[in-house]
Design an enzyme around this catalytic site. Sequence first.
Site, PDB file in Angstrom:
ATOM      1  N   LYS A 195      26.904  44.742  49.655  1.00  0.00           N
ATOM      2  CA  LYS A 195      26.607  43.310  49.435  1.00  0.00           C
ATOM      3  C   LYS A 195      27.810  42.463  49.856  1.00  0.00           C
ATOM      4  O   LYS A 195      27.677  41.512  50.619  1.00  0.00           O
ATOM      5  CB  LYS A 195      26.300  43.075  47.951  1.00  0.00           C
ATOM      6  CG  LYS A 195      26.308  41.601  47.560  1.00  0.00           C
ATOM      7  CD  LYS A 195      26.064  41.378  46.086  1.00  0.00           C
ATOM      8  CE  LYS A 195      27.255  41.534  45.188  1.00  0.00           C
ATOM      9  NZ  LYS A 195      28.091  40.345  45.004  1.00  0.00           N
TER      10      LYS A 195
ATOM     11  N   CYS B  42      32.690  30.270  37.065  1.00  0.00           N
ATOM     12  CA  CYS B  42      31.593  31.225  36.929  1.00  0.00           C
ATOM     13  C   CYS B  42      31.840  32.096  35.703  1.00  0.00           C
ATOM     14  O   CYS B  42      32.887  32.007  35.080  1.00  0.00           O
ATOM     15  CB  CYS B  42      31.403  32.041  38.198  1.00  0.00           C
ATOM     16  SG  CYS B  42      32.445  33.462  38.318  1.00  0.00           S
TER      17      CYS B  42
ATOM     18  N   ARG C 187      38.013  31.187  38.700  1.00  0.00           N
ATOM     19  CA  ARG C 187      37.848  31.495  40.123  1.00  0.00           C
ATOM     20  C   ARG C 187      37.991  30.280  41.045  1.00  0.00           C
ATOM     21  O   ARG C 187      37.036  29.854  41.692  1.00  0.00           O
ATOM     22  CB  ARG C 187      36.511  32.199  40.370  1.00  0.00           C
ATOM     23  CG  ARG C 187      36.412  33.523  39.648  1.00  0.00           C
ATOM     24  CD  ARG C 187      35.116  34.225  39.926  1.00  0.00           C
ATOM     25  NE  ARG C 187      35.103  34.893  41.212  1.00  0.00           N
ATOM     26  CZ  ARG C 187      34.030  35.476  41.722  1.00  0.00           C
ATOM     27  NH1 ARG C 187      32.896  35.456  41.060  1.00  0.00           N
ATOM     28  NH2 ARG C 187      34.075  36.074  42.897  1.00  0.00           N
TER      29      ARG C 187
ATOM     30  N   ASP D 122      35.172  45.511  39.930  1.00  0.00           N
ATOM     31  CA  ASP D 122      33.705  45.547  39.964  1.00  0.00           C
ATOM     32  C   ASP D 122      33.132  46.863  39.407  1.00  0.00           C
ATOM     33  O   ASP D 122      31.914  47.012  39.333  1.00  0.00           O
ATOM     34  CB  ASP D 122      33.196  45.334  41.399  1.00  0.00           C
ATOM     35  CG  ASP D 122      33.430  43.908  41.875  1.00  0.00           C
ATOM     36  OD1 ASP D 122      33.709  43.034  41.036  1.00  0.00           O
ATOM     37  OD2 ASP D 122      33.336  43.668  43.092  1.00  0.00           O
TER      38      ASP D 122
ATOM     39  N   ARG E  75      20.786  40.528  42.147  1.00  0.00           N
ATOM     40  CA  ARG E  75      21.735  39.966  43.109  1.00  0.00           C
ATOM     41  C   ARG E  75      22.472  41.083  43.843  1.00  0.00           C
ATOM     42  O   ARG E  75      22.901  40.887  44.977  1.00  0.00           O
ATOM     43  CB  ARG E  75      22.782  39.097  42.394  1.00  0.00           C
ATOM     44  CG  ARG E  75      22.220  37.841  41.796  1.00  0.00           C
ATOM     45  CD  ARG E  75      23.310  36.993  41.221  1.00  0.00           C
ATOM     46  NE  ARG E  75      24.272  36.600  42.255  1.00  0.00           N
ATOM     47  CZ  ARG E  75      25.268  35.748  42.057  1.00  0.00           C
ATOM     48  NH1 ARG E  75      25.437  35.199  40.880  1.00  0.00           N
ATOM     49  NH2 ARG E  75      26.085  35.452  43.034  1.00  0.00           N
TER      50      ARG E  75
END
Length: 421
Positions: free
Chosen positions: A22, A118, A123, A308, A400
Site C-alpha cells: 500500500k 490524525c 503528524r 506499523d 484501507r
Amino acid sequence: MDSILVRGNGPLNGQIPIAGAKNACLTLMPATLLTDEPLTLTNAPRLSDIRTMTQLLGSLGAEVVPLQQGQVLALSSHDISNHTADYDIVRKMRASILVLGPMLARDGHAIVSLPGGCAIGARPVDLHLRALEALGADLELRDGYVHAKAVGGLKGAVFEFPIVSVGATENALMAATLAKGTTVLKNAAREPEIVDLAQCLRRMGAQIEGEGTSTITIQGVDRLNGATHPVVTDRIELGTYMLAPAICGGEVELLGGRISLVEAFCERLDAAGVSVVETENGLKVSRKNGRVRAVDVVTEPFPGFPTDLQAQMMALLCTAEGTSVLEERIFENRFMHAPELIRMGAKIEVHGGHATVHGVEKLRGAPVMATDLRASVSLILAALAAEGETVVNRVYHLDRGYERVEEKLSACGAHIERIKA
Ligand code: EPZ
C-alpha cells in the site's frame, strides 16, 4: 458499517499470498504527475486508500484505469488540468501530500490542502515543505492550503532532514528528478518503499543513486518518460500475517515474503521462540509448542522494527510468558489498541511512549473498536487467539490497508467472517 466476527482458533496451517505494498503504491501513483507518458503499475494492492489516491489524481486531471481487477493500474497524466488538491480528499488520507512535489516539479505551481492531525499523532508536514523550499520553492500557507510556486523551475540543492521522514523523502525525491542540477538528500529514509520509488523513477529516466542508504543523490533531467513497474511486496501485510501462526500455533507460508523486508521483526520473533525460514516461494512461519517468550520492542525507522507492526506485535505479546516492554518512538499516540486489548483480558500499562505487557495465558473474546488501520488488524490477531467470539467494529480502517483479510485467514483454517452492515 461492516464488522468482523472472529471465533477463537486452534492452529493455522496453509499459505497466504502477500500483496503489493500500500505505502509503496501510494507514492508510486503520484509519480504519474511527473510525466506526460503512461505509467503502468503491476502488483498493485486492491484497497480503499488506492481508490482515494485514484480519486485525487483524477481531480487533478490524471487518468487512472484499474485493469485485471485492480492488480494493474494504468496511469496517465497528459496534462495537469487542475493544480489544487482539495481538502475534502486530502483530509481522508495524509499520503495526498505526495502530489505536491511532482506537480511543482513539472509545472512550477501547486496548491495542496494541509492534511491536519490524525489518530496516531499530530503528524505535521513541515519537513516536506522545508525540503521543497530548499529546492527553491516559494511556499505560502493560506486558508489551510499550501500555495507553492517555483518560477523558472526547481533547483538542485543539498538538504539534510532533521529527522527521518518517509513521506518527506518521497516528496523531495520526486521533485528533485526534474530540478535543475544535483540534489543531495541527507538523513533520508531507507525504507523499501523509498527504494521501490527510486527504481520506478529510474525506469522513467531519472538519475538517482544511493536509495536504501541515508544519502540519496539525484541528478535532475529535463523530462521523464513512461514506464512499467511492479509494486514491491507489502512488508507490513507480510509481518501481520507472520504473526497469525505465531499467535495461534501451526505453520503458514507467506507467498512472496523475504526476510530482507522484515529483518528486525524476524529477529524479535526468533527471540520470542517463533521459527521463520525462507523457502523457494516466500517465508514459512511456525510455532509448534508452548507459549511464546516475552521480548522487548523499540520502533525505529527502517531497518529498525517498524512502527506499523507494533500493534500486531503487542497482540502476540499479550499471551507471552513473562513481561514485555514496547517503546514507540515514531508516533506519539500509537497505543490506542491497548485499551481494546485490555477489554479482551490483556494486562497492559501505558506510560507515555512505553507499554508494559504482562503476558496472560488466554485472552477472551469481546466487542472491540478499531481506531486505525494497524490497531484494527491487531485486534483480529488477538481475537484469533482468544476464547470465544470477538466482534471488531469500524472495519473501514482495515479495508484501507488489507485486501480480503477474511479470505486469506480462513484459507488457513481461521473462523473469521465479515458481517455486512
Ligand atoms: C509513512 O508515513 C507511512 N505512510 C506510515 O504508515 C508509517 O507509519 C510511517 O511512514 C513511518 O514508517 C505512508 O507511507 C503512506 P514519516 P509518513 O514522515 O511518511 C514526523 C500505515 O499504517 N514528521 O516517516 O507520514 C511524524 O510526525 C501508516 O500504513 C514531522 O515531524 O511518516 C512522525 O513522528 C501509518 N514532520 C515521524 O516524523 C514531517 O513533515 C515519521 O513520520 C513529516 C513527519
